[in-house]
Design an enzyme around this catalytic site. Structure first.
Site, PDB file in Angstrom:
ATOM      1  N   LYS A 140       4.866  -3.154 -14.176  1.00 27.85           N
ATOM      2  CA  LYS A 140       3.971  -2.008 -14.048  1.00 27.85           C
ATOM      3  C   LYS A 140       4.157  -1.064 -15.240  1.00 27.85           C
ATOM      4  O   LYS A 140       5.247  -1.011 -15.807  1.00 27.85           O
ATOM      5  CB  LYS A 140       4.327  -1.218 -12.780  1.00 27.85           C
ATOM      6  CG  LYS A 140       3.863  -1.848 -11.493  1.00 27.85           C
ATOM      7  CD  LYS A 140       4.151  -0.934 -10.308  1.00 27.85           C
ATOM      8  CE  LYS A 140       3.704  -1.564  -9.005  1.00 27.85           C
ATOM      9  NZ  LYS A 140       2.249  -1.776  -8.928  1.00 27.85           N
ATOM     10  N   ARG A 187       1.604  -9.241  -0.556  1.00 26.29           N
ATOM     11  CA  ARG A 187       0.971 -10.309   0.229  1.00 26.29           C
ATOM     12  C   ARG A 187       1.863 -11.541   0.308  1.00 26.29           C
ATOM     13  O   ARG A 187       1.787 -12.299   1.267  1.00 26.29           O
ATOM     14  CB  ARG A 187      -0.421 -10.620  -0.344  1.00 26.29           C
ATOM     15  CG  ARG A 187      -0.425 -11.131  -1.750  1.00 26.29           C
ATOM     16  CD  ARG A 187      -1.771 -10.963  -2.428  1.00 26.29           C
ATOM     17  NE  ARG A 187      -2.027  -9.573  -2.827  1.00 26.29           N
ATOM     18  CZ  ARG A 187      -3.155  -9.148  -3.383  1.00 26.29           C
ATOM     19  NH1 ARG A 187      -4.156  -9.985  -3.584  1.00 26.29           N
ATOM     20  NH2 ARG A 187      -3.300  -7.881  -3.725  1.00 26.29           N
TER      21      ARG A 187
HETATM   22  N1  BES Z   1       2.616  -1.698  -4.306  1.00 20.76           N
HETATM   23  C1  BES Z   1       1.490  -2.033  -5.099  1.00 20.76           C
HETATM   24  C2  BES Z   1       0.236  -1.298  -4.655  1.00 20.76           C
HETATM   25  C3  BES Z   1       0.143   0.156  -5.025  1.00 20.76           C
HETATM   26  C4  BES Z   1      -0.190   0.525  -6.314  1.00 20.76           C
HETATM   27  C5  BES Z   1       0.309   1.113  -4.081  1.00 20.76           C
HETATM   28  C6  BES Z   1      -0.311   1.848  -6.638  1.00 20.76           C
HETATM   29  C7  BES Z   1       0.173   2.439  -4.389  1.00 20.76           C
HETATM   30  C8  BES Z   1      -0.135   2.812  -5.690  1.00 20.76           C
HETATM   31  C9  BES Z   1       1.198  -3.524  -5.011  1.00 20.76           C
HETATM   32  O1  BES Z   1       2.301  -4.329  -4.876  1.00 20.76           O
HETATM   33  C10 BES Z   1       0.486  -3.915  -6.252  1.00 20.76           C
HETATM   34  O2  BES Z   1       1.068  -3.804  -7.284  1.00 20.76           O
HETATM   35  N2  BES Z   1      -0.752  -4.363  -6.125  1.00 20.76           N
HETATM   36  C11 BES Z   1      -1.538  -4.761  -7.236  1.00 20.76           C
HETATM   37  C12 BES Z   1      -2.290  -6.022  -6.859  1.00 20.76           C
HETATM   38  C13 BES Z   1      -2.996  -6.683  -8.002  1.00 20.76           C
HETATM   39  C14 BES Z   1      -1.997  -7.180  -9.033  1.00 20.76           C
HETATM   40  C15 BES Z   1      -3.811  -7.819  -7.465  1.00 20.76           C
HETATM   41  C16 BES Z   1      -2.498  -3.630  -7.578  1.00 20.76           C
HETATM   42  O3  BES Z   1      -3.004  -2.956  -6.683  1.00 20.76           O
HETATM   43  O4  BES Z   1      -2.706  -3.402  -8.766  1.00 20.76           O
HETATM   44 MN    MN Z   2       3.155  -4.779  -6.752  1.00 21.16          MN
END
Ligand code: BES
Ligand code: MN
Ligand code: ZN
Length: 530
Positions: free
Chosen positions: A302, A376
């Site tokens: 991230k 997921r």
């Molecule tokens: N924990 C994150 C989702 C999230 C992001 C929650 C920002 C709150 C604020 C999750 O694990 C994630 O990173 N999801 C990705 C999925 C994508 C790579 C398909 C996302 O939302 O970018």
């Molecule tokens: Mn994530």
């Protein structure tokens, strides 16, 4: 009957575990005679004083009516006015709290108003507060509901996470409130009021527990620590608790969950807690909560900005444990299984790589296109495992996608479901608790998004319909059990500022699902097998 609450290390506990702090009680008492430094009453917007407020108004030569007439106070929700009676009343000060318009009144507004009143009292240095049960008169809440809402508002308004503070205002804890008494003149209502107080305490404590788990930094809330918390909560509240180790999960074939945790030095845990009603049970509900104790994104790292928020990526897990603690005390006639897959998502030389293929417990293969879509992956195995308990319904809660914030902002959790009856029940509980949900479709059209060239499924699904792709993916792991997926990424630590939440983890899901479970034993179970 007195319920004693303690705030030690900012962790609300029953009195046996710590120094008593706020004593909450309910009893037969005319609020005009209640001797304390502060008394709370309330007023509907645009209405004349009624009930206890009217009784006080009369004794004060219509001072409240005068405030209204002058336009100084009109009962707007959460507004407060302070009066200083002389000998006419036993209390030193009166706080009148606005309830908003009568037609808009709900139990959740009673929580807000009670929280506003208590906050105002605290700022004034109040030590002993007498109050009426908010919403129990013209608000037309039942005595139990009014008392419950008052207690939830009073306790949650005081929630602060101070464990890591050594400086500043919060630490000084100016003048803690010592007692809160709910005063009721009608003898016939006391029993119900006391039940409401008891339930309100259980619910507020469960929300505070979830918030504490959320707010604790990831270094102090690893999967192992989370599992130890689950054990101690279970022991204290008479739940059964089992924690599966990495090797046990490996034997069960949880390759998807283990793929996420393989990059971390922290051992993964699968936490399973159970509540069983003593009498007749109206079914079994499994609650599954995403417990990523920190989400760096893994190899698909991230960006740095706001990454610290990813300590909240176990908010589904926090809510699940809060719910389990609440049901242990509220004792609904339904069996509840809480399942928490707990892992840390880290980049390292042992981490799962984009393009790797994982095999979940049900045999489905998953191509990891992005290691940041880890939620997921762990839920897939947890949902498979939860089916061992033959649940009548499964509900998962997860901070799954950033996209849900684009879709719904911070005002509602995204809901995706395979069962309309379950959806209806959640929507109803969501409106009641104001932990709202909003449905997104799981149409067959979206299935193509999560197809993989190499494996059965792709764990991302591309840019379009990001939240739905998460739901579509999870649907492959629920068998034919009626199921709801709640994406709480937008509501877990941001939300509407209310007098009972002022930042950090919200504890979302606790009041929502606890309410659903209480309702479960009420209205009869209908066509759940759709
Ligand atoms: N924990 C994150 C989702 C999230 C992001 C929650 C920002 C709150 C604020 C999750 O694990 C994630 O990173 N999801 C990705 C999925 C994508 C790579 C398909 C996302 O939302 O970018
Ligand atoms: Mn994530
Ligand atoms: Zn995540």
């Amino acid at each position: 009957m007195t319920y004693t609450y303690a705030l030690s290390n900012n962790y609300w506990q029953l009195s046996e575990q710590g120094d008593p702090r706020l004593k909450i009680s309910a009893g037969r008492e005319n609020i005009t005679d209640y001797k304390s430094d502060t008394v709370l009453v309330n007023l509907f917007e645009g209405a004349n004083p009624s009930g206890a407020t009217n009784a006080i108004d009369k004794l004060l030569q219509r001072e409240i009516s005068n405030l209204i007439k002058l336009g100084d106070f009109n009962g707007k929700l959460n507004d407060t006015a302070i009066l200083y009676p002389g000998k006419e009343l036993a209390a030193d000060r009166i706080i009148v709290v606005g309830l908003g318009k009568k037609k808009d009144f709900t139990a959740e507004r009673a929580i807000q108003a009670a929280a506003s009143g208590i906050k105002r009292a605290e700022r004034l240095g109040a030590k002993h507060v007498g109050t009426i049960a908010f919403g129990g008169g013209d608000g037309e809440l039942s005595p139990a509901e009014a008392a419950e809402s008052t207690v939830i508002g009073a306790l949650l308004s005081q929630y602060r996470f101070t464990q890591f503070k050594t400086m500043g205002e919060v630490v000084k804890a100016p003048s803690p409130l010592l007692s809160l008494k709910i005063c009721e003149i009608d003898n016939k209502r006391i029993k119900q009021i006391r039940l409401g107080v008891k339930d309100g305490l259980a619910i507020a404590e469960a929300v505070a527990l979830a918030r504490n788990l959320q707010n604790t930094p990831a270094a102090n809330m690893t999967p192992t620590i989370l599992s130890q918390k689950a054990r101690s909560i279970s022991r204290r509240h008479g739940l059964s608790c089992q924690v599966l180790s990495e090797s046990q999960m490996s034997k069960l074939g949880m390759g998807s969950l283990l793929g996420v945790s393989q990059g971390s030095a922290q051992a993964p845990k699968l936490i399973v807690t159970q509540y069983e009603p003593s009498g007749r049970s109206r079914g079994t509900i499994a609650i599954v909560g995403k417990g990523v104790t920190f989400d760096t994104g893994g190899i698909s790292l991230k960006p740095g900005s706001n990454m610290h928020h990813m300590k909240f990526d176990m908010s589904g897990a926090a809510a699940t444990l809060g719910i389990m603690q609440a049901v242990a005390q509220l004792k609904p006639s339904v069996k509840v299984i809480g399942v928490v897959p707990a892992v840390e998502n880290m980049p390292s030389s042992t981490a799962v790589k984009p393009g790797d293929v994982l095999t979940a417990m049900n045999g489905k293969t998953i191509e990891v296109i992005n290691t940041d879509a880890e939620g997921r992956l762990i839920l897939a195995d947890a949902l498979c495992y939860a089916q061992n308990f033959k649940p009548d319904a499964m509900i998962d809660m997860a901070t799954l996608t950033g996209s849900v914030i684009t879709a719904l902002g911070h005002s509602a959790s995204g809901l995706m479901s395979t069962n309309d009856d379950l959806t209806r029940r959640l929507r109803q509980a969501g409106e009641y608790t104001r932990e709202r949900v909003w449905e997104l479709p799981l149409w067959e059209d979206y299935e193509k998004n999560i197809q993989s060239d190499t494996a059965d499924l792709d764990n991302t699904g591309g840019k379009a319909a990001g939240t739905i792709n998460g739901g579509m993916f999870l649907k492959h792991f629920v068998g034919d059990v009626p199921w709801v997926h709640l994406d709480i990424a937008g509501t877990a630590w941001e939300g509407r500022k209310t007098p009972y939440w002022s930042g950090g983890g919200t504890g979302v899901g606790v009041r929502l699902i606890t309410q659903l479970l209480r309702d479960w034993s009420g209205p009869l179970k209908t066509n759940l097998a759709e």
